[in-house]
Design a protein around this motif. Structure first.
Motif, mmCIF file in Angstrom:
data_model
loop_
_atom_site.group_PDB
_atom_site.id
_atom_site.type_symbol
_atom_site.label_atom_id
_atom_site.label_comp_id
_atom_site.label_asym_id
_atom_site.label_seq_id
_atom_site.Cartn_x
_atom_site.Cartn_y
_atom_site.Cartn_z
ATOM 1 N N UNK A 5 2.139 9.254 -12.275
ATOM 2 C CA UNK A 5 1.084 9.979 -12.446
ATOM 3 C C UNK A 5 1.637 11.222 -13.135
ATOM 4 N N UNK B 179 -0.213 2.064 -9.488
ATOM 5 C CA UNK B 179 -1.397 2.759 -8.619
ATOM 6 C C UNK B 179 -2.484 1.657 -8.164
ATOM 7 N N UNK C 30 -7.311 1.591 -13.980
ATOM 8 C CA UNK C 30 -7.235 1.355 -12.605
ATOM 9 C C UNK C 30 -8.498 1.019 -12.157
ATOM 10 N N UNK C 31 -9.577 1.572 -12.393
ATOM 11 C CA UNK C 31 -10.811 1.516 -11.752
ATOM 12 C C UNK C 31 -11.503 0.249 -12.028
ATOM 13 N N UNK D 87 0.808 -1.293 0.250
ATOM 14 C CA UNK D 87 0.032 0.019 -0.052
ATOM 15 C C UNK D 87 0.809 1.193 -0.111
ATOM 16 N N UNK D 88 1.849 1.394 1.000
ATOM 17 C CA UNK D 88 2.605 2.391 0.937
ATOM 18 C C UNK D 88 3.446 2.640 -0.130
ATOM 19 N N UNK E 255 2.620 1.850 -3.070
ATOM 20 C CA UNK E 255 1.920 2.350 -4.192
ATOM 21 C C UNK E 255 1.674 3.918 -4.178
ATOM 22 N N UNK E 256 1.414 4.179 -3.005
ATOM 23 C CA UNK E 256 1.489 5.858 -2.832
ATOM 24 C C UNK E 256 2.689 6.539 -3.199
ATOM 25 N N UNK F 12 3.761 5.338 -7.393
ATOM 26 C CA UNK F 12 2.550 5.696 -8.436
ATOM 27 C C UNK F 12 2.501 7.170 -8.655
ATOM 28 N N UNK F 13 2.922 7.977 -7.602
ATOM 29 C CA UNK F 13 2.981 9.692 -8.007
ATOM 30 C C UNK F 13 3.917 10.074 -9.049
ATOM 31 N N UNK G 75 -2.021 -0.984 -5.003
ATOM 32 C CA UNK G 75 -2.355 -0.255 -3.681
ATOM 33 C C UNK G 75 -3.630 -0.639 -2.947
ATOM 34 N N UNK G 76 -4.829 -0.616 -4.015
ATOM 35 C CA UNK G 76 -6.243 -0.817 -3.642
ATOM 36 C C UNK G 76 -6.057 -2.410 -3.452
ATOM 37 N N UNK H 292 -8.936 -2.477 -10.362
ATOM 38 C CA UNK H 292 -8.904 -2.663 -8.981
ATOM 39 C C UNK H 292 -9.889 -3.241 -8.635
ATOM 40 N N UNK I 115 -6.187 5.870 -15.793
ATOM 41 C CA UNK I 115 -7.043 5.873 -14.903
ATOM 42 C C UNK I 115 -8.289 5.218 -14.957
ATOM 43 N N UNK J 287 -4.555 -3.179 -0.011
ATOM 44 C CA UNK J 287 -5.471 -2.284 0.927
ATOM 45 C C UNK J 287 -6.518 -3.453 1.426
#
Lengths: 95, 240
Positions: free
Chosen positions: B49, B166, B59-60, B38-39, B41-42, B45-46, B169-170, B63, B56, B173
């Protein structure tokens, strides 16, 4: 390219803030672990919950981005993701 | 750093290091690695991005499929023998590694590459099953998903890496929440691990956006072979 970056700007900002916060938080937790392990464990526990909450917020922001662009299917998928994530987090807090 | 560079969650690197180098049991390493993903990915992924290397929409869709697969996998991990999953994963890694080396390169950016409805469906199915395996083994799933997206739906490696970073991370989680729910996360190793992951993920993500596709392809194939050996050697030895 500028358009692509503009649409994800809110996600970039959220992740950047999280980066600063979690880095500082877990550095403190690591230092505390040398002094008192039980406090460090409690900090790690709260940190994990915060990580899950921020991930939930990230999915929510993604849904809002799609909603603004009127991409209903992708917006729905993002909100569905928040529901699944929220359900797992709430299960932990309430059970 | 390696995970951020290649666009992975990092589980395939963290779990072997924790088990082999730090002497942590597999059952303990897997939940901790889910938190680390998760960390990672934060942070990583930035970087992707900022360079427009994330699709995106994909991703939706991916995910939610992967999260469902991951939750199923995390629950199934109580019932399915670990050795069975490891052998399955080893076979999948070897096959994907060879296919990746044999494939031809394609390069687009997120703006020019459009994913068709058919490809969204295929990608969702792949993501769901990858999610199950990832949940069972506590890996992010990127090591399988990135080459699959490249090989099956023709997504350029750069976009596949950015999108996966990205997305994992989901997925992580969801499995971390399940492990957390069952009190399976060792809190004493979480904090120092996350500090290292945050720094490494930032550097790796930055370097990853500048990586050449051919270099990434070779590194990926090598990493998959390495992972296949690390994960598969013990269960295969136990068979004979």
């Amino acid at each position: 390219m500028k358009q692509i970056i503009e649409r994800v700007d809110s996600i970039i900002k959220l992740q950047r803030l999280s980066w600063y916060f979690f880095f500082a938080y877990f550095v403190v937790a690591t230092v505390v672990s040398f002094i008192d392990n039980s406090i460090a464990d409690k900090m790690a526990y709260a940190g994990i919950i915060a990580l899950l909450v921020v991930t939930f917020l990230k999915a929510l922001v993604m849904g809002l981005v799609f909603q603004r662009e009127d991409k209903r299917f992708f917006s729905f998928m993002s909100y569905a993701l928040t529901v699944v994530l929220l359900a797992t987090i709430l299960l932990k807090l309430w059970i | 750093m390696i995970a951020g560079y290649l666009g992975l969650g990092g589980g395939i690197i963290i779990v072997p290091i924790l088990t082999l180098a730090a002497g942590v049991s597999f059952k303990t390493a897997v939940p901790v690695s889910a938190v680390a993903i998760i960390v990672n990915s934060f942070t990583a992924s930035n970087e992707y991005l900022k360079k427009g290397m994330v699709q995106l929409e994909l991703v939706s869709v991916l995910a939610i499929s992967m999260v469902c697969g991951n939750i199923s996998g995390a629950f199934l991990s109580e019932y399915i023998p670990t050795d069975f999953t490891k052998i399955l994963f080893t076979g999948l890694l070897l096959y994907t590694s060879v296919s990746l080396v044999k494939s031809k390169s394609n390069s687009h950016d997120a703006e020019s590459h459009k994913t068709s409805t058919k490809n969204y469906i295929i990608a969702s199915v792949v993501a769901f099953f990858t999610g199950i395996i990832a949940g069972l083994l506590g890996v992010g799933g990127g090591v399988i998903l990135i080459p699959m997206m490249y090989l099956i739906i023709g997504l350029p490696l750069s976009i596949a890496r950015g999108t996966t970073t990205l997305m994992v991370g989901f997925a992580a989680a969801a499995s971390a929440a399940v492990y957390f729910m069952n009190d399976r996360i060792d809190l004493t190793i979480v904090a120092p691990l996350i500090v290292g992951i945050i720094i490494g993920g930032k550097i790796g993500g930055y370097l990853g956006t500048k990586a050449k596709p051919k270099t990434v392809k070779i590194l990926f194939a090598l990493l998959m072979l390495y992972t296949a050996i690390m994960i598969g050697k013990d269960p295969i030895r136990n068979l004979f």
